[in-house]
Motif scaffolding. Structure first.
Motif, PDB file in Angstrom:
ATOM      1  N   ASN A   5      16.687   7.865   2.142  1.00  0.00           N
ATOM      2  CA  ASN A   5      15.371   7.510   1.626  1.00  0.00           C
ATOM      3  C   ASN A   5      15.005   8.312   0.372  1.00  0.00           C
ATOM      4  O   ASN A   5      13.852   8.406   0.009  1.00  0.00           O
ATOM      5  CB  ASN A   5      14.293   7.683   2.709  1.00  0.00           C
ATOM      6  N   ARG A   6      16.019   8.851  -0.288  1.00  0.00           N
ATOM      7  CA  ARG A   6      15.764   9.694  -1.464  1.00  0.00           C
ATOM      8  C   ARG A   6      15.750   8.868  -2.754  1.00  0.00           C
ATOM      9  O   ARG A   6      16.330   7.802  -2.831  1.00  0.00           O
ATOM     10  CB  ARG A   6      16.842  10.765  -1.582  1.00  0.00           C
ATOM     11  N   GLY A   7      15.078   9.427  -3.766  1.00  0.00           N
ATOM     12  CA  GLY A   7      15.139   8.878  -5.111  1.00  0.00           C
ATOM     13  C   GLY A   7      14.170   7.757  -5.412  1.00  0.00           C
ATOM     14  O   GLY A   7      14.343   7.034  -6.389  1.00  0.00           O
ATOM     15  N   PHE A   8      13.132   7.609  -4.615  1.00  0.00           N
ATOM     16  CA  PHE A   8      12.193   6.509  -4.817  1.00  0.00           C
ATOM     17  C   PHE A   8      10.993   6.944  -5.653  1.00  0.00           C
ATOM     18  O   PHE A   8      10.471   8.040  -5.469  1.00  0.00           O
ATOM     19  CB  PHE A   8      11.689   5.979  -3.467  1.00  0.00           C
ATOM     20  N   THR A   9      10.536   6.057  -6.531  1.00  0.00           N
ATOM     21  CA  THR A   9       9.283   6.235  -7.257  1.00  0.00           C
ATOM     22  C   THR A   9       8.581   4.880  -7.335  1.00  0.00           C
ATOM     23  O   THR A   9       9.165   3.910  -7.826  1.00  0.00           O
ATOM     24  CB  THR A   9       9.537   6.774  -8.688  1.00  0.00           C
ATOM     25  N   SER A  10       7.357   4.831  -6.858  1.00  0.00           N
ATOM     26  CA  SER A  10       6.579   3.595  -6.864  1.00  0.00           C
ATOM     27  C   SER A  10       6.285   3.152  -8.299  1.00  0.00           C
ATOM     28  O   SER A  10       6.059   3.969  -9.185  1.00  0.00           O
ATOM     29  CB  SER A  10       5.266   3.824  -6.115  1.00  0.00           C
ATOM     30  N   ASP A  44       1.471   4.132  -8.556  1.00  0.00           N
ATOM     31  CA  ASP A  44       2.517   4.363  -9.567  1.00  0.00           C
ATOM     32  C   ASP A  44       2.914   5.835  -9.599  1.00  0.00           C
ATOM     33  O   ASP A  44       2.069   6.722  -9.663  1.00  0.00           O
ATOM     34  CB  ASP A  44       2.037   3.939 -10.958  1.00  0.00           C
ATOM     35  N   GLY A  45       4.226   6.074  -9.538  1.00  0.00           N
ATOM     36  CA  GLY A  45       4.760   7.422  -9.601  1.00  0.00           C
ATOM     37  C   GLY A  45       4.829   8.144  -8.271  1.00  0.00           C
ATOM     38  O   GLY A  45       5.373   9.242  -8.194  1.00  0.00           O
ATOM     39  N   ALA A  46       4.318   7.537  -7.215  1.00  0.00           N
ATOM     40  CA  ALA A  46       4.292   8.175  -5.892  1.00  0.00           C
ATOM     41  C   ALA A  46       5.582   7.912  -5.122  1.00  0.00           C
ATOM     42  O   ALA A  46       6.361   7.023  -5.462  1.00  0.00           O
ATOM     43  CB  ALA A  46       3.106   7.654  -5.080  1.00  0.00           C
ATOM     44  N   ASN A  47       5.780   8.691  -4.077  1.00  0.00           N
ATOM     45  CA  ASN A  47       6.892   8.475  -3.158  1.00  0.00           C
ATOM     46  C   ASN A  47       6.455   7.442  -2.115  1.00  0.00           C
ATOM     47  O   ASN A  47       5.309   7.001  -2.098  1.00  0.00           O
ATOM     48  CB  ASN A  47       7.291   9.789  -2.482  1.00  0.00           C
ATOM     49  N   MET A  48       7.372   7.083  -1.244  1.00  0.00           N
ATOM     50  CA  MET A  48       7.062   6.169  -0.144  1.00  0.00           C
ATOM     51  C   MET A  48       6.038   6.789   0.798  1.00  0.00           C
ATOM     52  O   MET A  48       5.935   8.004   0.895  1.00  0.00           O
ATOM     53  CB  MET A  48       8.314   5.920   0.709  1.00  0.00           C
ATOM     54  N   HIS A  49       5.357   5.933   1.530  1.00  0.00           N
ATOM     55  CA  HIS A  49       4.470   6.361   2.609  1.00  0.00           C
ATOM     56  C   HIS A  49       5.307   7.136   3.631  1.00  0.00           C
ATOM     57  O   HIS A  49       6.471   6.793   3.890  1.00  0.00           O
ATOM     58  CB  HIS A  49       3.851   5.113   3.250  1.00  0.00           C
ATOM     59  N   ARG A  50       4.731   8.151   4.213  1.00  0.00           N
ATOM     60  CA  ARG A  50       5.495   8.971   5.176  1.00  0.00           C
ATOM     61  C   ARG A  50       6.013   8.154   6.357  1.00  0.00           C
ATOM     62  O   ARG A  50       7.071   8.435   6.907  1.00  0.00           O
ATOM     63  CB  ARG A  50       4.690  10.169   5.650  1.00  0.00           C
ATOM     64  N   CYS A  95       5.410  -5.793  -2.776  1.00  0.00           N
ATOM     65  CA  CYS A  95       4.252  -5.745  -1.889  1.00  0.00           C
ATOM     66  C   CYS A  95       3.048  -5.295  -2.715  1.00  0.00           C
ATOM     67  O   CYS A  95       3.116  -5.273  -3.950  1.00  0.00           O
ATOM     68  CB  CYS A  95       4.501  -4.863  -0.669  1.00  0.00           C
ATOM     69  N   LEU A  96       1.981  -4.911  -2.089  1.00  0.00           N
ATOM     70  CA  LEU A  96       0.766  -4.559  -2.813  1.00  0.00           C
ATOM     71  C   LEU A  96       0.885  -3.198  -3.518  1.00  0.00           C
ATOM     72  O   LEU A  96       0.747  -3.107  -4.726  1.00  0.00           O
ATOM     73  CB  LEU A  96      -0.434  -4.568  -1.864  1.00  0.00           C
ATOM     74  N   GLY A  97       1.146  -2.147  -2.754  1.00  0.00           N
ATOM     75  CA  GLY A  97       1.121  -0.807  -3.328  1.00  0.00           C
ATOM     76  C   GLY A  97       2.471  -0.196  -3.637  1.00  0.00           C
ATOM     77  O   GLY A  97       2.552   0.842  -4.287  1.00  0.00           O
ATOM     78  N   ASN A  98       3.539  -0.813  -3.160  1.00  0.00           N
ATOM     79  CA  ASN A  98       4.906  -0.324  -3.355  1.00  0.00           C
ATOM     80  C   ASN A  98       5.120   1.065  -2.759  1.00  0.00           C
ATOM     81  O   ASN A  98       5.764   1.927  -3.350  1.00  0.00           O
ATOM     82  CB  ASN A  98       5.303  -0.347  -4.831  1.00  0.00           C
ATOM     83  N   ILE A  99       4.562   1.264  -1.547  1.00  0.00           N
ATOM     84  CA  ILE A  99       4.863   2.514  -0.843  1.00  0.00           C
ATOM     85  C   ILE A  99       5.265   2.285   0.611  1.00  0.00           C
ATOM     86  O   ILE A  99       5.799   3.191   1.244  1.00  0.00           O
ATOM     87  CB  ILE A  99       3.705   3.541  -0.908  1.00  0.00           C
ATOM     88  N   CYS A 100       5.044   1.088   1.156  1.00  0.00           N
ATOM     89  CA  CYS A 100       5.390   0.827   2.559  1.00  0.00           C
ATOM     90  C   CYS A 100       6.457  -0.256   2.694  1.00  0.00           C
ATOM     91  O   CYS A 100       7.627   0.032   2.901  1.00  0.00           O
ATOM     92  CB  CYS A 100       4.155   0.422   3.362  1.00  0.00           C
TER      93      CYS A 100
END
Length: 154
Positions: A68-73, A49-55, A10-15
């Motif tokens: 939902n653990r262990g994610f890094t954008s 980059d380096g962020a977690n998922m959107h809340r 996707c665009l930002g890799n957080i949602c």
């Protein structure tokens, strides 16, 4: 060694793409085929980059009982074109960027909604803008089910 490697984009890799990554991984585990598929996600922008998922994504996965653990954008990398069997975009812009990077390969690079045309969507709406994580989840779940069937894993 997994038989299939899938990258959701996707665009930002957080949602959207991390939701798809974790949903497909969960479905593969539930079907007993997790050892045959590796799943990851990335964004075309690199903005997070380096962020977690959107809340909203974190909360939706939690409510569905999905780890939902262990994610890094991260941003899409040149090596993704050869490292993954499938690069699955969430919308036309993401698809266009993947095709710009890796060429037109419709058997490998396509939109998630292409797997579920009966739902009537041409893209997975971005809950960053819509705030409708339920809609995104339903599309991702249906698309992931269809992908597992396409791959002959269920």
């Amino acid at each position: 060694m997994p038989q299939y490697k899938v990258l959701f984009v996707c665009l930002g890799n957080i949602c959207r793409s991390p939701m798809a990554e974790y949903v497909l991984r969960h479905q593969a585990e539930a079907a007993g085929v997790a050892h045959r598929i590796e799943v990851a996600s990335a964004g075309t922008s690199g903005w997070h980059d380096g962020a977690n998922m959107h809340r909203g994504t974190l909360n939706k996965l939690k409510r569905q009982g999905i780890d939902n653990r262990g994610f890094t954008s991260r941003k899409v990398q040149k090596s993704d074109g050869t490292d993954f069997n499938y690069l699955i975009a969430m919308d036309d812009d993401n698809l266009a960027e993947l095709e710009r990077l890796f060429g037109h390969r419709p058997e490998q690079i396509f939109k998630l909604t292409d797997l579920v045309p009966e739902l009537g969507y041409t893209h997975v709406p971005d809950p960053w803008y819509t705030d409708n994580f339920d809609e995104t989840y339903e599309l991702v779940r249906a698309g992931s089910d269809a992908l597992l069937k396409k791959l002959g894993l269920v």
